[in-house]
Design a protein around this motif. Structure first.
Motif, PDB file in Angstrom:
ATOM      1  N   THR A  64      -1.432   3.583   2.419  1.00  0.00           N
ATOM      2  CA  THR A  64      -0.272   2.732   2.156  1.00  0.00           C
ATOM      3  C   THR A  64      -0.316   1.473   3.005  1.00  0.00           C
ATOM      4  OG1 THR A  64       1.064   3.907   3.811  1.00  0.00           O
ATOM      5  CG2 THR A  64       1.176   4.692   1.521  1.00  0.00           C
ATOM      6  N   PRO A  94      -4.788  -1.723   1.206  1.00  0.00           N
ATOM      7  CA  PRO A  94      -4.456  -3.144   1.236  1.00  0.00           C
ATOM      8  C   PRO A  94      -5.542  -3.959   1.937  1.00  0.00           C
ATOM      9  CG  PRO A  94      -3.247  -1.978   2.921  1.00  0.00           C
ATOM     10  CD  PRO A  94      -3.979  -0.926   2.144  1.00  0.00           C
ATOM     11  N   PRO A 135      -1.009  -5.470  -5.357  1.00  0.00           N
ATOM     12  CA  PRO A 135       0.001  -4.685  -6.079  1.00  0.00           C
ATOM     13  C   PRO A 135      -0.286  -4.636  -7.574  1.00  0.00           C
ATOM     14  CG  PRO A 135       1.043  -6.103  -4.456  1.00  0.00           C
ATOM     15  CD  PRO A 135      -0.405  -6.499  -4.493  1.00  0.00           C
ATOM     16  N   ALA A 148       0.968   0.451  -7.265  1.00  0.00           N
ATOM     17  CA  ALA A 148       1.405   0.031  -5.932  1.00  0.00           C
ATOM     18  C   ALA A 148       2.328  -1.176  -6.033  1.00  0.00           C
ATOM     19  CB  ALA A 148       0.201  -0.319  -5.060  1.00  0.00           C
ATOM     20  N   GLU A 150       4.308  -3.956  -3.086  1.00  0.00           N
ATOM     21  CA  GLU A 150       4.441  -4.305  -1.674  1.00  0.00           C
ATOM     22  C   GLU A 150       5.859  -4.001  -1.217  1.00  0.00           C
ATOM     23  OE1 GLU A 150       3.235  -7.875   1.447  1.00  0.00           O
ATOM     24  OE2 GLU A 150       3.189  -8.250  -0.720  1.00  0.00           O
ATOM     25  N   ARG A 164      -0.905  -6.077   4.380  1.00  0.00           N
ATOM     26  CA  ARG A 164       0.186  -5.774   3.470  1.00  0.00           C
ATOM     27  C   ARG A 164       0.468  -4.286   3.531  1.00  0.00           C
ATOM     28  NH1 ARG A 164      -1.222  -9.227  -1.978  1.00  0.00           N
ATOM     29  NH2 ARG A 164       1.025  -9.042  -2.312  1.00  0.00           N
ATOM     30  N   TYR A 166       2.188  -0.998   1.304  1.00  0.00           N
ATOM     31  CA  TYR A 166       2.474  -0.626  -0.075  1.00  0.00           C
ATOM     32  C   TYR A 166       3.274   0.670  -0.185  1.00  0.00           C
ATOM     33  CZ  TYR A 166      -1.289  -3.929  -1.360  1.00  0.00           C
ATOM     34  OH  TYR A 166      -2.073  -5.039  -1.521  1.00  0.00           O
TER      35      TYR A 166
END
Length: 275
Positions: A64, A94, A135, A148, A150, A164, A166
């Motif tokens: 994540t 990310p 995303p 996904a 953000e 980032r 997610y």
């Protein structure tokens, strides 16, 4: 034939450091014969064993975000998988995931040099791939689609896209599981969770915020979810069940605060719980 999707909470502790009764944050999604790891906190290898899953059985790792409490178990997973001549593993996450992969490969060099004398070991670079994603749909096959968005875990800090965080949604066979990841209030996560069967949500209480060094408290309050905010998000998204993970404690007052906002099922997640 309908594909079944199963969730196992491997570790439910959030934040850096060790926890007496909880392993670091990690979850296992089993679907269509695949075992997909969501985050890889401390002790993930041991927790996989408790769940009846060998290190070589993990198909893919989804991260994540790249805070250390979500990635600290990944080097152990990879080095043991390599030593046991496991199949290639893909880590999806990310921006920054490729650099994390490079760091793990550097960590493996000494072990490879030593154990390689015991018998041929493949080049670890051939066994660990990294895929950085934006995303949107980040994984899709006949069994499962993973989407996904953000979230707001980095709301107080601008990284100009270099980092980032997610939230993730798994859809399979008419059933859906959403992971908030680490986040503050987020309309994007609420939309992602719309109608989900299970919302796996982080939670930070006032006691948690009071226990950290003063410079970290603004982050704890703005970039994580309070019990009330968990309840509001779940209610707005009309999910069926909230499962708490990445939390320290869920006392009666915390659960009551969620229940004041959300009338569905509330589960205080525990390590190795299956849903």
């Amino acid at each position: 034939m309908t594909t079944t999707i199963e969730l196992t909470l491997l570790g439910t502790a959030g934040g850096p450091g060790g926890h007496l009764h909880r392993a670091g944050i990690a979850s296992l999604v089993t679907v269509g014969g695949r075992r997909i790891l969501v985050d890889a906190g401390v002790a993930v290898v041991q927790q996989l064993a408790h769940a009846g899953c060998a290190v070589g059985d993990v198909d893919t790792v989804l991260l994540t975000h790249l805070h250390d409490d979500h990635t600290a178990g990944l080097p152990a997973l990879m080095t043991f998988r390599h030593t046991m001549r496991g199949r290639p593993l893909t880590v999806i996450g990310p921006p920054g995931t490729a650099a994390l992969r490079d760091g793990i490969l550097a960590y493996l060099r000494t072990n490879t040099a030593i154990r390689g004398r015991e018998g041929s070991l493949p080049d670890p670079a051939t066994l660990l791939a990294a895929r950085e994603v934006e995303p949107g749909v980040v994984m899709a096959d006949a069994a499962v689609t993973v989407t996904a968005v953000e979230n707001t875990h980095y709301a107080l800090t601008s990284f100009d896209g270099a980092h980032r965080s997610y939230a993730l949604r798994f859809d399979s066979g008419g059933r859906s599981i959403v992971f908030t990841g680490d986040t503050g209030e987020s309309p994007a996560v609420t939309r992602l969770a719309a109608g989900a069967d299970i919302l796996v949500s982080e939670m930070v209480t006032e006691a948690d915020a009071a226990a950290v060094p003063a410079p970290v408290r603004a982050h704890m309050r703005a970039e994580h979810l309070s019990p009330t905010q968990v309840g509001r998000m779940a209610a707005a998204a009309r999910v069926r069940t909230v499962v708490l993970s990445h939390y320290t404690d869920a006392g009666p007052d915390d659960l009551a605060a969620i229940a004041r906002e959300f009338s569905g099922e509330i589960i205080a997640g525990e390590d190795l719980m299956r849903l």
